[in-house]
Design a protein around this motif. Structure first.
Motif, short mmCIF file in Angstrom:
data_model
loop_
_atom_site.label_atom_id
_atom_site.label_comp_id
_atom_site.label_asym_id
_atom_site.label_seq_id
_atom_site.Cartn_x
_atom_site.Cartn_y
_atom_site.Cartn_z
N GLN A 1 49.32 32.69 37.18
CA GLN A 1 48.90 31.34 36.85
C GLN A 1 47.52 31.10 37.45
O GLN A 1 47.29 31.38 38.62
CB GLN A 1 49.91 30.32 37.40
N HIS A 2 46.59 30.55 36.61
CA HIS A 2 45.23 30.34 37.12
C HIS A 2 44.53 29.21 36.37
O HIS A 2 44.47 29.22 35.14
CB HIS A 2 44.42 31.62 36.99
N ASN A 3 44.02 28.26 37.12
CA ASN A 3 43.06 27.29 36.59
C ASN A 3 41.70 27.96 36.69
O ASN A 3 41.16 28.13 37.79
CB ASN A 3 43.10 25.99 37.40
N VAL A 4 41.15 28.35 35.55
CA VAL A 4 39.94 29.18 35.56
C VAL A 4 38.67 28.36 35.78
O VAL A 4 37.60 28.95 35.98
CB VAL A 4 39.81 29.98 34.26
N THR B 1 36.67 37.18 35.42
CA THR B 1 37.92 36.50 35.79
C THR B 1 39.09 37.10 35.02
O THR B 1 40.15 37.38 35.60
CB THR B 1 37.81 34.99 35.50
N ALA B 2 38.91 37.30 33.72
CA ALA B 2 39.99 37.87 32.91
C ALA B 2 40.35 39.27 33.38
O ALA B 2 41.54 39.62 33.49
CB ALA B 2 39.56 37.90 31.44
N LEU C 1 42.42 39.13 36.62
CA LEU C 1 43.81 38.72 36.41
C LEU C 1 44.62 39.86 35.80
O LEU C 1 45.78 40.08 36.18
CB LEU C 1 43.86 37.49 35.49
N LEU D 1 46.58 30.10 31.65
CA LEU D 1 45.25 29.65 32.04
C LEU D 1 45.07 28.17 31.69
O LEU D 1 45.58 27.70 30.66
CB LEU D 1 44.16 30.46 31.34
N LEU E 1 40.46 25.80 29.77
CA LEU E 1 39.83 26.67 28.79
C LEU E 1 38.89 25.84 27.91
O LEU E 1 39.32 24.86 27.29
CB LEU E 1 40.90 27.33 27.92
N TYR F 1 37.66 35.00 27.13
CA TYR F 1 38.99 35.33 27.65
C TYR F 1 39.81 36.05 26.58
O TYR F 1 40.48 37.05 26.87
CB TYR F 1 39.72 34.07 28.10
N SER G 1 36.33 30.60 39.81
CA SER G 1 36.95 29.27 39.76
C SER G 1 37.01 28.65 41.14
O SER G 1 36.90 29.33 42.16
CB SER G 1 38.37 29.39 39.18
N PRO H 1 43.86 32.35 41.86
CA PRO H 1 45.01 32.67 41.01
C PRO H 1 46.25 32.91 41.87
O PRO H 1 46.14 33.35 43.03
CB PRO H 1 44.59 33.96 40.30
#
Length: 301
Positions: A90-93, A103-104, A107, A117, A120, A128, A289, A293
Motif C-alpha cells: 500500500q502506497h500513497n505515491v 517509485t513503481a 514497489l 496506489l 494517481l 505507473y 512520496s 510504502p
C-alpha cells in the motif's frame, strides 16, 4: 511529581477512549500518536533514576506495563508464514512525485501480489501503468486510486465515500475482486480525506464521515475474504476508524510508521483484512512520496 506524571501517562494509555473528542478532537489526536507515550515513559524512567527515587521508579512501572500491553505484541518476532498468504503493498505515491517510474520499480521489488496506489494523477498514471505492466498485467483505476494485480480482476466499480461537504469532483475509492490461487478476494482501495492539526485542535469531520461510508461498504460486502488497502489518514487506535477496525483485522506485528516519510510519526497507511490475519506490516524504502510504502502478508483462516 514524577510519580503523578507516571500515573497520568498510564491512565492515558489505558483509558484513552475516555478522553473526549468533542473538544478540539483531543481523543483522536491523542490516539493518533499513542505509541509515542512510550517516549514519555523513557524520560520518566531516566528522571527517576537521576533522582534515585524508589517510589518514582515503582510508579513508572505502571505506564511501562500499559505501553507493553498495548504495543508490545507488535514488536514480537513474526510467526511462521501460513500456506495461503497474499502479499500486498500500500502506497500513497503523492501527486507531486517527480519519479513515478522509480517509485513503481521500488514497489515491485517487494514482489507483492497486489499493489494499491493513491494520489494517481496524469501523466504519472501512465508511467505507473507502463512500468508495472510486465509483472502486474491486471489493473483497475477509479479517480485517483488504483490497484495493480498479478491475478485477474473483475467487478471493478467505484466506492462512494465522498463526504457531503465536498462539492467538486472527488473519486477516491474502488472495489474489485481478485481471483487468487486461494479463491476470490474482495479488495477495497480507499483514500480518506486529510485531517488538519492546528491551534483549534484536530479537524477531521470529513475523514470521519468518509470512514463511516467505507464502513457501510464493508458491511455490505458479500465476499467473506476481504482486504482493505489505503491511506486512511488515521491510525488503527483512532476511534474515528472504528467503522473499519471493528469489522476487519489489523496488523499483528510491526509498527510501520509511514508518515511523514522524512520523520515518520504515525502509520496512516493501512492494510486490514476479514477472514484472515494480517501478519507483519513493515515499511519499504522511501520513494519520491511524502509517505513511506507499507507491505504486509495476509494469511487466510
Amino acid at each position: 511529581m514524577l510519580a503523578g506524571m507516571a500515573v497520568c501517562t498510564a491512565l492515558l494509555l489505558s483509558f484513552h477512549r475516555s478522553v473526549p473528542n468533542g473538544v478540539a478532537g483531543l481523543g483522536s489526536l491523542l490516539e493518533s500518536f499513542l505509541p509515542w507515550l512510550g517516549a514519555v515513559v523513557v524520560v520518566l524512567l531516566v528522571l527517576a533514576l537521576v533522582r534515585r527515587s524508589a517510589f518514582a521508579l515503582v510508579a513508572v512501572l505502571l505506564p511501562a506495563a500499559a505501553w507493553t500491553y498495548h504495543f508490545g505484541g507488535l514488536l514480537l518476532p513474526a510467526p511462521d508464514p501460513g500456506a495461503g498468504d497474499l502479499v500486498v503493498v500500500q502506497h500513497n505515491v503523492s501527486d507531486e512525485n517527480t519519479d513515478p517510474a522509480g517509485t513503481a520499480r521500488a514497489l515491485a521489488r517487494a514482489e507483492p501480489d497486489l499493489i494499491a496506489l493513491e494520489e494517481l494523477v496524469p501523466p504519472a498514471l501512465e508511467v505507473y501503468a507502463k512500468t508495472l505492466a510486465p509483472e502486474y498485467p491486471y489493473r483497475t483505476v477509479r479517480g485517483t486510486v488504483g490497484l495493480w494485480s498479478k491475478y485477474p480482476l473483475t467487478g471493478s466499480r467505484p466506492l462512494d465515500i465522498k463526504p457531503r461537504g465536498i462539492h467538486e469532483e472527488w473519486e477516491r475509492g474502488l472495489r474489485t475482486v481478485a481471483h487468487t490461487p486461494q479463491g476470490e478476494v474482495a479488495v477495497l482501495v480507499a483514500h480518506l480525506p486529510s485531517v488538519r492539526v492546528g491551534a483549534s485542535g484536530l479537524a477531521s469531520s470529513w475523514r470521519d464521515e468518509s470512514a463511516g461510508l467505507l464502513g457501510d461498504a464493508l458491511a455490505a460486502e458479500e465476499l467473506r475474504r476481504t482486504v482493505l488497502l489505503g491511506d486512511l489518514n488515521g491510525t488503527v487506535d483512532d476511534r474515528a476508524l472504528a467503522p473499519l477496525t471493528t469489522r476487519l483485522n489489523v496488523a499483528e506485528r510491526g509498527l510501520a510508521l509511514s508518515f511523514p516519510a522524512g520523520f515518520p510519526l504515525a502509520r496512516i497507511d493501512q492494510v486490514m483484512a476479514r477472514a484472515g490475519a494480517v501478519g507483519v506490516i513493515r515499511t519499504l524504502p522511501a520513494t519520491g512520496s511524502d509517505h513511506l510504502p507499507v507491505a504486509a502478508r495476509i494469511d487466510w483462516d
